[in-house]
Design an enzyme around this catalytic site. Structure first.
Site, mmCIF file in Angstrom:
data_model
loop_
_atom_site.group_PDB
_atom_site.id
_atom_site.type_symbol
_atom_site.label_atom_id
_atom_site.label_comp_id
_atom_site.label_asym_id
_atom_site.label_seq_id
_atom_site.Cartn_x
_atom_site.Cartn_y
_atom_site.Cartn_z
ATOM 1 C CB THR A 107 -0.915 0.014 1.242
ATOM 2 O OG1 THR A 107 -1.431 1.346 1.429
ATOM 3 C CG2 THR A 107 -0.170 -0.363 2.510
ATOM 4 C CE1 TYR A 167 -3.865 -1.635 5.880
ATOM 5 C CE2 TYR A 167 -3.009 0.460 5.079
ATOM 6 C CZ TYR A 167 -3.555 -0.786 4.833
ATOM 7 O OH TYR A 167 -3.774 -1.182 3.538
ATOM 8 C CD GLU A 217 -2.097 5.365 4.605
ATOM 9 O OE1 GLU A 217 -1.727 5.556 5.775
ATOM 10 O OE2 GLU A 217 -2.503 6.280 3.868
ATOM 11 C CE LYS A 262 -2.159 -4.265 3.852
ATOM 12 N NZ LYS A 262 -2.397 -5.380 2.923
HETATM 13 O O1 F7E Z 1 -8.984 8.284 4.400
HETATM 14 C C1 F7E Z 1 -9.313 11.657 5.716
HETATM 15 C C2 F7E Z 1 -8.373 10.690 6.383
HETATM 16 O O2 F7E Z 1 -9.906 6.192 5.375
HETATM 17 C C3 F7E Z 1 -8.535 9.157 3.398
HETATM 18 C C4 F7E Z 1 -7.254 2.332 2.748
HETATM 19 O O3 F7E Z 1 -7.800 1.602 1.685
HETATM 20 O O4 F7E Z 1 -6.090 3.763 1.219
HETATM 21 C C5 F7E Z 1 -6.994 3.770 2.323
HETATM 22 O O5 F7E Z 1 -6.445 4.485 3.428
HETATM 23 C C6 F7E Z 1 -8.230 10.518 4.005
HETATM 24 C C7 F7E Z 1 -7.382 10.464 5.269
HETATM 25 O O6 F7E Z 1 -8.340 6.113 3.365
HETATM 26 C C8 F7E Z 1 -12.587 11.315 7.201
HETATM 27 O O7 F7E Z 1 -7.834 11.240 7.570
HETATM 28 C C9 F7E Z 1 -11.264 12.932 6.636
HETATM 29 O O8 F7E Z 1 -6.454 11.494 5.234
HETATM 30 O O9 F7E Z 1 -10.618 6.878 3.056
HETATM 31 P P1 F7E Z 1 -9.555 6.827 4.067
HETATM 32 P P2 F7E Z 1 -6.772 6.016 3.737
HETATM 33 O O10 F7E Z 1 -6.526 6.267 5.161
HETATM 34 O O11 F7E Z 1 -6.048 6.884 2.762
HETATM 35 C C10 F7E Z 1 -4.813 3.163 1.471
HETATM 36 C C11 F7E Z 1 -4.044 3.165 0.190
HETATM 37 C C12 F7E Z 1 -4.923 1.835 2.119
HETATM 38 O O12 F7E Z 1 -4.098 0.962 1.902
HETATM 39 C C13 F7E Z 1 -5.958 1.679 3.187
HETATM 40 O O13 F7E Z 1 -6.225 0.308 3.446
HETATM 41 O O14 F7E Z 1 -9.461 11.111 4.405
HETATM 42 N N1 F7E Z 1 -10.638 11.776 6.316
HETATM 43 N N2 F7E Z 1 -12.452 12.683 7.180
HETATM 44 C C14 F7E Z 1 -11.436 10.750 6.656
HETATM 45 N N3 F7E Z 1 -11.276 9.424 6.503
HETATM 46 C C15 F7E Z 1 -12.301 8.621 6.924
HETATM 47 N N4 F7E Z 1 -12.166 7.294 6.762
HETATM 48 N N5 F7E Z 1 -13.451 9.130 7.461
HETATM 49 C C16 F7E Z 1 -13.643 10.469 7.632
HETATM 50 O O15 F7E Z 1 -14.689 10.893 8.134
#
Ligand code: F7E
Length: 345
Positions: free
Chosen positions: A143, A171, A145, A175
């Site tokens: 990933t 995470y 990440e 990974k």
């Molecule tokens: O957050 C911000 C949050 O949870 C994206 C997974 O598939 O992609 C994913 O990880 C951004 C972050 O995805 C909310 O803080 C704001 O900056 O949709 P996300 P992620 O963390 O980028 C990678 C490539 C993976 O490998 C992971 O498994 O959005 N954010 N407000 C929020 N995020 C969430 N979830 N919810 C909110 O309310």
């Protein structure tokens, strides 16, 4: 051999038409759904590792993909993986199973390490101990990440396969272990192990706990008068977002390639969460989106990845990987889907 298919002349072509046994972990998740769909369409025999005694996702899987053979097992239980490998006798394994929510991983770091990190080792060992190091090709879901997006390590023109890693969450750390142990098995035992370093990939199968689906679903509901507010964390982080169906095709291409290797799959564009919100609301004719969005401190993470941007040149050149859906198309697809979903309830 598929009925009516002529025997091809080269082994590579055989690779494309011979039905394979394919074992998939994380088959009840977004990528697992796309992959099951694509593999079944190709005529492969698909085995899905499903964990838990009363996992409600098992029923959904059986309804959507009756052709998939469910194998009970858990990435944290090595003997269950050996059993799964013996049952499926896989030509290919796609290890998509993980604790995949970054925010959740801060609250459950030890579980994340066990599943998303050590689970990879358990699975590779199951392949090795059952004598399948030559037969079975293994895809590891690495990933973006792992990169971290920090000041000293900004992406520049985009992170690639040689960029520095600095994970910012349990995470990401788990990974990174999975990534390196997968590479180690490739180097130590000559196994065909490929790691896909995938940037964010989204779509209508995405879980509601991820920001893009949370937004598309809320926007649809707000426009239909079913919801008043959308609660979000920080709006400034930037991500490189693509469509999951395109990325799953890239995973498959990695295992059909002549050599095992690591590949970045990304769109090569970066956008803030705010961009996504604004464009999603605009699609339903709402320009004053700020009136509908409030900050939820519970969504703010102890450490954030500021910016992610990937460079997919190697996958494009070597695997001939291409994306069909761009950022605007992705948002439209998700909002349209959720409008249809919520209108039909
Ligand atoms: O957050 C911000 C949050 O949870 C994206 C997974 O598939 O992609 C994913 O990880 C951004 C972050 O995805 C909310 O803080 C704001 O900056 O949709 P996300 P992620 O963390 O980028 C990678 C490539 C993976 O490998 C992971 O498994 O959005 N954010 N407000 C929020 N995020 C969430 N979830 N919810 C909110 O309310």
């Amino acid at each position: 051999m598929l009925e009516g298919v002529e025997a091809p002349e080269t082994s590579n072509e055989w690779n494309l038409v011979t039905p394979k046994n394919v074992l998939v972990t994380g088959i009840t998740g977004q990528d697992g759904g796309h992959l099951a769909e694509q593999l079944i369409a190709r005529g492969d025999r698909v085995f899905g590792l499903v964990r838990g005694q009363h996992n409600p996702r098992r029923q959904l899987l059986e309804l959507e993909f009756p052709g998939v053979t469910v194998v009970e097992g858990d990435l944290t239980d090595p003997s269950s993986l050996i059993r799964a490998v013996e049952i499926a006798d896989p030509d290919e394994i796609y290890n998509l199973g993980a604790v995949s929510h970054v925010g959740y991983s801060f609250k459950n770091p030890a579980l994340t390490e066990e599943v998303s990190g050590k689970g990879v080792l358990n699975f590779l060992e199951a392949v090795r101990l059952t004598g399948r190091t030559e037969k079975t090709r293994f895809y590891q879901a690495s990933t973006s990440e792992m990169f971290g997006g920090l000041d000293y390590n900004r992406p520049g023109d985009g992170y690639d396969e040689d960029s520095l890693f600095h994970p910012r969450s349990p995470y990401g750390v788990a990974k990174l272990y999975g990534h390196w142990i997968a590479r180690n098995y490739r180097e130590s035992y000559g196994m065909f192990v490929s790691c896909g370093i995938l940037f964010n990939h989204e779509g209508e199968r995405r879980g509601y706990e991820f920001v893009t689906r949370k937004i598309s679903h809320a926007v649809a509901r707000i426009s239909l008068g079913l919801q008043d507010k959308l609660l979000l964390g920080d709006l400034w982080p930037k991500r490189d977002w693509g469509y999951a169906g395109d990325y799953v095709d890239g995973m498959w291409k990695m295992l059909q390639h002549d050599e095992p290797d690591d590949f970045v799959l990304a769109s090569g564009e970066t956008h803030s969460v705010e961009d996504f919100v604004r464009q999603a609301f605009a699609l339903v004719g709402i320009e004053n989106w700020r009136d509908f969005v409030e900050q939820d401190p519970a969504m703010i993470r102890p450490a954030e990845v500021d910016i992610l941007l990937g460079n997919p040149a190697k996958a494009e050149e070597t695997l001939k990987w291409e994306r069909k859906v761009n950022f605007e198309g992705l948002i439209k697809r998700m909002v349209d889907h959720d409008l249809a979903l919520e209108s039909s309830r």
